[in-house]
Design a protein around this motif. Structure first.
Motif, short mmCIF file in Angstrom:
data_model
loop_
_atom_site.label_atom_id
_atom_site.label_comp_id
_atom_site.label_asym_id
_atom_site.label_seq_id
_atom_site.Cartn_x
_atom_site.Cartn_y
_atom_site.Cartn_z
N ASN A 86 -18.12 6.38 -8.09
CA ASN A 86 -18.62 5.25 -7.28
C ASN A 86 -17.48 4.54 -6.55
O ASN A 86 -17.51 3.32 -6.40
CB ASN A 86 -19.37 4.23 -8.15
N THR A 87 -16.51 5.29 -6.10
CA THR A 87 -15.29 4.69 -5.56
C THR A 87 -14.89 5.32 -4.24
O THR A 87 -14.96 6.54 -4.08
CB THR A 87 -14.14 4.81 -6.57
N VAL A 88 -14.47 4.46 -3.32
CA VAL A 88 -13.87 4.89 -2.06
C VAL A 88 -12.44 4.37 -2.03
O VAL A 88 -12.15 3.29 -2.56
CB VAL A 88 -14.69 4.39 -0.85
N TYR A 89 -11.56 5.16 -1.42
CA TYR A 89 -10.14 4.83 -1.39
C TYR A 89 -9.64 4.71 0.05
O TYR A 89 -10.19 5.32 0.96
CB TYR A 89 -9.32 5.92 -2.09
N LEU A 90 -8.58 3.94 0.21
CA LEU A 90 -7.87 3.91 1.48
C LEU A 90 -6.39 4.04 1.18
O LEU A 90 -5.78 3.11 0.65
CB LEU A 90 -8.15 2.61 2.24
N GLN A 91 -5.83 5.21 1.48
CA GLN A 91 -4.40 5.43 1.33
C GLN A 91 -3.72 4.98 2.60
O GLN A 91 -4.04 5.47 3.68
CB GLN A 91 -4.12 6.91 1.06
N MET A 92 -2.79 4.05 2.47
CA MET A 92 -2.11 3.49 3.63
C MET A 92 -0.62 3.79 3.52
O MET A 92 0.03 3.36 2.57
CB MET A 92 -2.34 1.98 3.70
N ASN A 93 -0.10 4.52 4.48
CA ASN A 93 1.31 4.89 4.51
C ASN A 93 2.00 4.28 5.73
O ASN A 93 1.34 3.96 6.72
CB ASN A 93 1.45 6.41 4.56
N ASN A 94 3.30 4.14 5.64
CA ASN A 94 4.10 3.61 6.74
C ASN A 94 3.51 2.30 7.26
O ASN A 94 3.28 2.13 8.47
CB ASN A 94 4.20 4.64 7.86
N LEU A 95 3.28 1.38 6.36
CA LEU A 95 2.64 0.12 6.72
C LEU A 95 3.53 -0.73 7.61
O LEU A 95 4.77 -0.69 7.51
CB LEU A 95 2.27 -0.66 5.46
N LYS A 96 2.90 -1.49 8.48
CA LYS A 96 3.58 -2.34 9.44
C LYS A 96 3.30 -3.81 9.13
O LYS A 96 2.21 -4.15 8.64
CB LYS A 96 3.12 -2.02 10.85
N PRO A 97 4.24 -4.70 9.44
CA PRO A 97 4.02 -6.13 9.17
C PRO A 97 2.74 -6.67 9.80
O PRO A 97 2.07 -7.53 9.21
CB PRO A 97 5.26 -6.80 9.76
N GLU A 98 2.39 -6.16 10.98
CA GLU A 98 1.19 -6.65 11.65
C GLU A 98 -0.10 -6.22 10.97
O GLU A 98 -1.19 -6.64 11.36
CB GLU A 98 1.17 -6.21 13.12
N GLU A 99 0.02 -5.36 9.95
CA GLU A 99 -1.15 -4.95 9.18
C GLU A 99 -1.37 -5.82 7.96
O GLU A 99 -2.23 -5.53 7.13
CB GLU A 99 -1.02 -3.47 8.81
N THR A 100 -0.60 -6.89 7.86
CA THR A 100 -0.86 -7.91 6.85
C THR A 100 -2.23 -8.51 7.11
O THR A 100 -2.51 -9.01 8.20
CB THR A 100 0.21 -9.01 6.90
N ALA A 101 -3.10 -8.44 6.10
CA ALA A 101 -4.49 -8.86 6.30
C ALA A 101 -5.22 -8.78 4.96
O ALA A 101 -4.72 -8.22 3.99
CB ALA A 101 -5.18 -7.95 7.31
N VAL A 102 -6.42 -9.32 4.97
CA VAL A 102 -7.35 -9.07 3.88
C VAL A 102 -8.14 -7.81 4.25
O VAL A 102 -8.66 -7.71 5.36
CB VAL A 102 -8.30 -10.26 3.66
N TYR A 103 -8.19 -6.88 3.31
CA TYR A 103 -8.88 -5.62 3.54
C TYR A 103 -10.21 -5.63 2.78
O TYR A 103 -10.26 -5.94 1.58
CB TYR A 103 -8.02 -4.45 3.08
N TYR A 104 -11.27 -5.29 3.51
CA TYR A 104 -12.63 -5.29 2.97
C TYR A 104 -13.21 -3.89 2.99
O TYR A 104 -13.02 -3.15 3.96
CB TYR A 104 -13.54 -6.18 3.81
N CYS A 105 -13.97 -3.56 1.97
CA CYS A 105 -14.78 -2.35 2.06
C CYS A 105 -16.24 -2.76 2.28
O CYS A 105 -16.63 -3.89 1.96
CB CYS A 105 -14.64 -1.47 0.82
N ALA A 106 -16.99 -1.85 2.84
CA ALA A 106 -18.38 -2.11 3.18
C ALA A 106 -19.20 -0.84 3.00
O ALA A 106 -18.67 0.27 3.13
CB ALA A 106 -18.48 -2.60 4.63
N ALA A 107 -20.49 -1.04 2.73
CA ALA A 107 -21.41 0.07 2.53
C ALA A 107 -22.58 -0.07 3.48
O ALA A 107 -23.09 -1.17 3.70
CB ALA A 107 -21.91 0.09 1.09
N GLY A 108 -23.01 1.05 4.05
CA GLY A 108 -24.13 1.04 4.97
C GLY A 108 -24.78 2.38 5.07
O GLY A 108 -24.35 3.36 4.46
N ARG A 109 -25.84 2.45 5.88
CA ARG A 109 -26.61 3.70 6.01
C ARG A 109 -26.20 4.52 7.22
O ARG A 109 -26.48 5.71 7.27
CB ARG A 109 -28.10 3.37 6.09
N LYS A 110 -25.52 3.89 8.20
CA LYS A 110 -25.16 4.63 9.40
C LYS A 110 -23.85 5.39 9.16
O LYS A 110 -22.86 4.80 8.74
CB LYS A 110 -24.99 3.69 10.59
N PRO A 111 -23.84 6.69 9.45
CA PRO A 111 -22.61 7.48 9.24
C PRO A 111 -21.46 6.98 10.11
O PRO A 111 -21.66 6.68 11.27
CB PRO A 111 -23.02 8.90 9.65
#
Length: 123
Positions: free
Chosen positions: A77-102
């Motif tokens: 029941n898990t989704v992942y986000l692997q983030m490499n080579n991160l940039k300072p401008e990618e500082t943020a709150v990260y949200y996951c979401a679920a929906g029916r549309k692909p």
């Protein structure tokens, strides 16, 4: 009702990596497409990546292509986000979401949202 809980955020130097996780509380997780968004301070929430219910198709924002990877394990029941080579401008709150549309890219196309996890990239 589907509850989503993100984890894995933290402080990382520029160029570093993080793996975010999002676990869902539903037995029907495998029937939902999943997405990741982020929201930087003072900005609107933006699409990052999406994956179909089976994991067979993915979609990324242009800014993260080649650096981020979305995946899922339906048995967990898990989704992942692997983030490499991160940039300072990618500082943020990260949200996951679920929906029916692909592989949806717009907020209104998702039905359920997590509370978010903070990612801070230092320069």
């Amino acid at each position: 009702q589907v509850q989503l809980v993100e984890s894995g955020g933290g402080l990382v130097p520029a160029g570093g990596s993080l793996r975010l996780s999002c676990t869902a509380s539903t037995r029907t997780f495998g029937t939902y497409a999943m997405g990741w968004f982020h929201q930087a301070p003072g900005k609107e929430r933006e699409f990052v990546a999406a994956i179909t219910w089976s994991g067979g198709n993915t979609l990324y924002a242009d800014s993260v292509k080649g650096r981020f990877s979305i995946s899922r394990v339906n048995a967990k029941n898990t989704v992942y986000l692997q983030m490499n080579n991160l940039k300072p401008e990618e500082t943020a709150v990260y949200y996951c979401a679920a929906g029916r549309k692909p592989v949806a890219t717009r907020e209104y196309e998702y039905d359920y949202w997590g509370q978010g996890t903070q990612v801070t990239v230092s320069s």
